[in-house]
Design an enzyme around this catalytic site. Structure first.
Site, short mmCIF file in Angstrom:
data_model
loop_
_atom_site.label_atom_id
_atom_site.label_comp_id
_atom_site.label_asym_id
_atom_site.label_seq_id
_atom_site.Cartn_x
_atom_site.Cartn_y
_atom_site.Cartn_z
N LEU A 40 0.87 -1.19 0.00
CA LEU A 40 0.00 0.00 0.00
C LEU A 40 0.89 1.22 0.00
O LEU A 40 1.81 1.30 0.83
CB LEU A 40 -0.80 0.06 1.31
CG LEU A 40 -1.98 -0.85 1.54
CD1 LEU A 40 -2.52 -0.60 2.95
CD2 LEU A 40 -3.08 -0.57 0.52
N HIS A 41 0.63 2.16 -0.88
CA HIS A 41 1.40 3.41 -0.78
C HIS A 41 0.70 4.62 -1.37
O HIS A 41 1.19 5.74 -1.25
CB HIS A 41 2.78 3.26 -1.42
CG HIS A 41 2.74 3.32 -2.92
ND1 HIS A 41 2.40 2.24 -3.68
CD2 HIS A 41 2.96 4.33 -3.78
CE1 HIS A 41 2.41 2.58 -4.95
NE2 HIS A 41 2.75 3.85 -5.05
N ARG A 42 -0.47 4.43 -2.02
CA ARG A 42 -1.14 5.58 -2.64
C ARG A 42 -1.52 6.58 -1.56
O ARG A 42 -2.13 6.20 -0.54
CB ARG A 42 -2.45 5.15 -3.33
CG ARG A 42 -2.26 4.27 -4.49
CD ARG A 42 -2.25 5.02 -5.82
NE ARG A 42 -1.53 4.19 -6.76
CZ ARG A 42 -0.40 4.53 -7.38
NH1 ARG A 42 0.12 5.71 -7.21
NH2 ARG A 42 0.20 3.69 -8.17
#
Ligand code: UD1
Length: 386
Positions: A222-224
């Site tokens: 996850l990084h958005r």
């Protein structure tokens, strides 16, 4: 193949990388350019957008990327500052090397910044992975994609629908070439070198049987910003991951942006479980090993949606849209959004029915970079031998 020598008055191709997802796209391009007859001369420029050992050096080693000829050392900053700093530092490089074109990949801030510098100096811009659209302008990458494509003189696409997007935006079809997916070139090239999962766990100081389970395990990234920057979004996502881990152990490779937010919001405890392998950002070969053995991948990354389709592993994308629709239409990807109940429903479906099976899209065959090398050489030569 072209039998003339590379013309003296045709400068090198400046190849730009900046952030992690650029590296796996550039490695096969540099290999194909070096192997082309005649060899296509290149200058590799790293903007320094990603600089951590984990985000950068390890991937360069894994992908056998040559050391950059130039590192602009730009680092982190707001989008404006990062883009402006790349532009400011890139301009003298273009002046010095007088390239035949500037080649950019993907959709990160460095991609747009270097395209702008080249276009303003009358240097041709070549964009690899052109024409992808999420139609969500809240994503910084969407702005980068739209503007880079408007600036580009030669555009290489990974799926046929991308050309329709470009033509709708007024880009002449003659400038577009459907070449296939260079990221899948890297995947196929390195697949046999994938690092065993037990070694990856041991390297992280974790029990080597942590992911050893009769139902398999899930890989999570996850990084958005839209998923990880706000407590109200991140907390429920982490909670549902924790619940999923009770059924299916999880390998969670945590991006620096996400780690910083988890710490800032005091959510680390939620992730501490003997069924969750908390890992730093992974090397390319480690990630390949983790994905290849997974029952399921949960992610908001663009690249993983494509890699899971090529590997035939079900992927649940924790977003409302994707710029890579072919992974849904033909591949193993499903858009599930971020509602915990809906995520659970799809995880269950994979556990009970085995998940979506798909096929590998056209030209995701490991030869995209060779097609690009052939086409680009012909196109550049035509500018000096019309
Ligand atoms: C960038 C790209 C995104 C890509 C992602 C993959 C843009 C707009 N976004 O997002 O498309 O999918 O990379 O990783 O270009 N940081 C570190 N170490 C690093 C790099 C970054 O700690 O080596 C920190 C930065 O300080 C910053 C955060 O991570 O706080 C985000 O980095 P940044 O490069 O701005 O964007 P990403 O979220 O990584």
């Amino acid at each position: 193949m072209i039998l003339q020598p590379w013309p003296r008055d045709l400068g090198p191709v400046i190849c730009v990388v900046g952030a992690r997802p650029n590296f796996m796209k550039m490695a096969p391009i540099l290999r194909a350019f070096a192997g082309h007859l005649p060899a296509i001369p290149t200058v590799l420029v790293h903007t320094g957008q990603h600089y951590d050992k984990d985000m950068n050096d390890k991937l360069f080693d894994d992908l056998k990327l040559p050391k950059p000829d130039i590192n602009l050392g730009v680092g982190s900053g707001s989008h404006t500052v990062q883009t402006a700093e790349v532009m400011r530092h890139f301009e003298p490089v273009v002046d010095e090397y007088k390239p035949s074109c500037v080649l950019v990949v993907g959709d990160v801030n460095s991609t747009l910044a270097c395209s702008l510098v080249a276009a303003k100096k009358g240097i041709k811009v070549v964009h690899i992975e052109a024409g992808l659209r999420s139609y969500d302008r809240a994503m910084p990458e969407e702005i980068n994609r739209l503007l880079t494509d408007q600036l580009a003189d030669r555009l290489y696409t990974t799926e046929l629908g991308a050309q329709d997007n470009l033509v709708r935006e007024g880009i002449a079809a003659e400038r577009v070439c459907f070449a296939g997916n260079v990221m899948i070139d890297s995947l196929l090239h390195n697949r046999s070198l994938a690092r065993p999962v037990t070694q990856t766990l041991a390297d992280a100081g974790l029990p080597t049987d942590l992911l050893d389970n009769k139902d398999g395990y899930a890989v999570v990234t996850l990084h958005r910003p839209s998923n990880v920057d706000q407590l109200a979004t991140l907390q429920p996502l982490l909670k549902v991951l924790r619940e999923i881990s009770e059924r299916l152990p999880i390998a969670f490779a945590i991006h620096p942006r996400t780690r910083a937010n988890i710490e800032r919001f005091g959510l680390m405890e939620l992730m501490r479980s003997p069924r969750i392998a908390l890992l730093p950002p992974q090397g390319y070969l480690e990630m390949l090993g983790l994905m290849s053995g997974a029952k399921l991948v949960l992610t908001d990354s663009g690249g993983l949606q494509e890699e899971t389709t090529a590997l035939g592993i079900p992927c649940l994308t924790l977003r409302e849209n994707t710029e890579r629709p072919i992974t849904i239409e033909q591949g193993t990807n499903t858009l599930v959004g971020i509602d915990p109940k809906v995520i659970w429903q799809y995880v269950n479906e994979v556990l009970v029915q085995g998940g979506k099976s798909g096929r590998v899209p056209a030209l995701w065959d490991g030869k995209a970079a060779e097609r690009i090398a052939d086409d680009l050489a012909r196109w550049l030569m035509a500018t000096v031998y019309p």
